[in-house]
Enzyme design. Sequence first.
Site, PDB file in Angstrom:
ATOM      1  CG  ASP A   1      -2.054   0.942   1.130  1.00 23.89           C
ATOM      2  OD1 ASP A   1      -2.290   1.470   0.020  1.00 23.89           O
ATOM      3  OD2 ASP A   1      -2.711   1.189   2.146  1.00 23.89           O
TER       4      ASP A   1
ATOM      5  NE  ARG B   1      -3.090  -1.580   4.260  1.00 22.29           N
ATOM      6  CZ  ARG B   1      -4.318  -1.594   3.825  1.00 22.29           C
ATOM      7  NH1 ARG B   1      -5.158  -2.491   4.265  1.00 22.29           N
ATOM      8  NH2 ARG B   1      -4.749  -0.702   2.947  1.00 22.29           N
TER       9      ARG B   1
ATOM     10  CD1 TRP C   1       7.411   6.843  -2.390  1.00 21.58           C
ATOM     11  CD2 TRP C   1       6.974   7.007  -4.587  1.00 21.58           C
ATOM     12  NE1 TRP C   1       8.611   6.884  -3.060  1.00 21.58           N
ATOM     13  CE2 TRP C   1       8.372   6.994  -4.419  1.00 21.58           C
ATOM     14  CE3 TRP C   1       6.457   7.109  -5.886  1.00 21.58           C
ATOM     15  CZ2 TRP C   1       9.262   7.056  -5.480  1.00 21.58           C
ATOM     16  CZ3 TRP C   1       7.343   7.186  -6.952  1.00 21.58           C
ATOM     17  CH2 TRP C   1       8.735   7.157  -6.740  1.00 21.58           C
TER      18      TRP C   1
ATOM     19  CB  ILE D   1      -7.625  -7.310   6.738  1.00 20.99           C
ATOM     20  CG1 ILE D   1      -6.904  -7.678   8.041  1.00 20.99           C
ATOM     21  CG2 ILE D   1      -7.662  -8.534   5.834  1.00 20.99           C
ATOM     22  CD1 ILE D   1      -5.426  -7.964   7.896  1.00 20.99           C
ATOM     23  CB  SER D   2      -7.971  -3.681   2.468  1.00 17.58           C
ATOM     24  OG  SER D   2      -7.731  -2.516   3.199  1.00 17.58           O
TER      25      SER D   2
ATOM     26  CG  ASN E   1      -7.508  -1.913  -6.316  1.00 22.94           C
ATOM     27  OD1 ASN E   1      -6.573  -2.685  -6.153  1.00 22.94           O
ATOM     28  ND2 ASN E   1      -7.785  -0.966  -5.431  1.00 22.94           N
TER      29      ASN E   1
ATOM     30  CE  LYS F   1     -14.453 -10.286  -7.683  1.00 22.98           C
ATOM     31  NZ  LYS F   1     -14.798 -10.260  -9.106  1.00 22.98           N
TER      32      LYS F   1
HETATM   33  C1  FPP Z   1      -1.554   0.387  -3.450  1.00 18.38           C
HETATM   34  O1  FPP Z   1      -1.222   1.690  -3.650  1.00 18.38           O
HETATM   35  C2  FPP Z   1      -1.195  -0.493  -4.506  1.00 18.38           C
HETATM   36  C3  FPP Z   1      -2.021  -1.059  -5.448  1.00 18.38           C
HETATM   37  C4  FPP Z   1      -3.407  -0.662  -5.746  1.00 18.38           C
HETATM   38  C5  FPP Z   1      -1.574  -2.174  -6.205  1.00 18.38           C
HETATM   39  C6  FPP Z   1      -0.583  -1.862  -7.215  1.00 18.38           C
HETATM   40  C7  FPP Z   1       0.607  -2.617  -6.967  1.00 18.38           C
HETATM   41  C8  FPP Z   1       1.650  -2.562  -7.785  1.00 18.38           C
HETATM   42  C9  FPP Z   1       1.659  -1.769  -9.020  1.00 18.38           C
HETATM   43  C10 FPP Z   1       2.791  -3.431  -7.561  1.00 18.38           C
HETATM   44  C11 FPP Z   1       2.481  -4.592  -8.453  1.00 18.38           C
HETATM   45  C12 FPP Z   1       3.418  -5.633  -8.317  1.00 18.38           C
HETATM   46  C13 FPP Z   1       3.547  -6.593  -9.209  1.00 18.38           C
HETATM   47  C14 FPP Z   1       4.464  -7.692  -8.899  1.00 18.38           C
HETATM   48  C15 FPP Z   1       2.835  -6.595 -10.497  1.00 18.38           C
HETATM   49  P1  FPP Z   1      -2.392   2.759  -3.633  1.00 18.38           P
HETATM   50  O2  FPP Z   1      -2.581   3.197  -5.021  1.00 18.38           O
HETATM   51  O3  FPP Z   1      -3.591   2.182  -2.964  1.00 18.38           O
HETATM   52  O4  FPP Z   1      -1.743   3.861  -2.753  1.00 18.38           O
HETATM   53  P2  FPP Z   1      -2.480   4.978  -1.900  1.00 18.38           P
HETATM   54  O5  FPP Z   1      -3.205   4.258  -0.796  1.00 18.38           O
HETATM   55  O6  FPP Z   1      -1.360   5.807  -1.406  1.00 18.38           O
HETATM   56  O7  FPP Z   1      -3.405   5.707  -2.826  1.00 18.38           O
END
Ligand code: FPP
Length: 248
Positions: free
Chosen positions: A25, A193, A30, A200-201, A73, A71
């Site tokens: 997360d 996490r 970032w 746990i989301s 996302n 799901k």
């Molecule tokens: C959380 O950050 C991350 C995700 C929604 C998943 C994306 C993960 C990656 C791109 C790494 C993927 C790895 C592989 C091996 C393919 P966020 O966008 O929720 O961050 P925020 O909470 O700061 O908005």
Amino acid sequence: MNHTSIDDHHLISQVLPRHVAIIMDGNGRWAKRKGLPRIAGHKKGVEVARKIIIKSCELGIPYLSLFAFSKENWQRPREEVETLLALLVEYLNKELPLMMEKEIRFKVIGDKEDFPEVLRKKIDEVEKLTSNNNKMTLVLALSYSGRAEILRAIKKILEKLKEKALKPEEITEESLRNFFYFPELPDPDLLIRTSGELRISNFFLYQIAYTEFYFSEMLWPDFTEEEYLKALKSYQQRERRFGRVYEF
Ligand code: FPP
């Protein structure tokens, strides 16, 4: 090539988790802090995931699960979803040689049918090509939700009962797992996490009954091998009782 250090040897000499699960997360935050688009955070996130995958494999952790796309996302802005999907295809294309070299078996949990055909095909191809690798299993949770997994299992069980292919007394805490996405996956021993969120989301739900948690303040793109080793050491210092009492 062997990159294990003295520190790693100390870690390996004690009990390692059999299954580490990670909620990666903080990519968006970032990027925002750096004045960059969110997707720049995801790109950096993929690089960090690569490092952690390699480290896990070198340490000898048998199963590593990464929550890459939930799901929920799907409800993000279309542009972010599309770029994330494109990143995943690119990731699979680029990392297949690494998986072969490191003998990593790749497996997806989640509703693959939610994805566009190009990604579905790529996933199937990489799963198939890596299926005999046996150093480590890398599990990518994609369009995954713990509740959806449980609901899907219930529906499958109901079908079996209707067909009389299953008797109610055959449904146990263990046999229920046969209806999950990846039945052989052991429960996570350690769940990490990042980004300071204490939730746990909807990641593994049934499977985390006795999982140890490690919450890191670091945003995923800043997550380091050192912080990973810290989480593993913290795990090794805990006494796991699984609801029992140990008398001394
Ligand atoms: C959380 O950050 C991350 C995700 C929604 C998943 C994306 C993960 C990656 C791109 C790494 C993927 C790895 C592989 C091996 C393919 P966020 O966008 O929720 O961050 P925020 O909470 O700061 O908005």
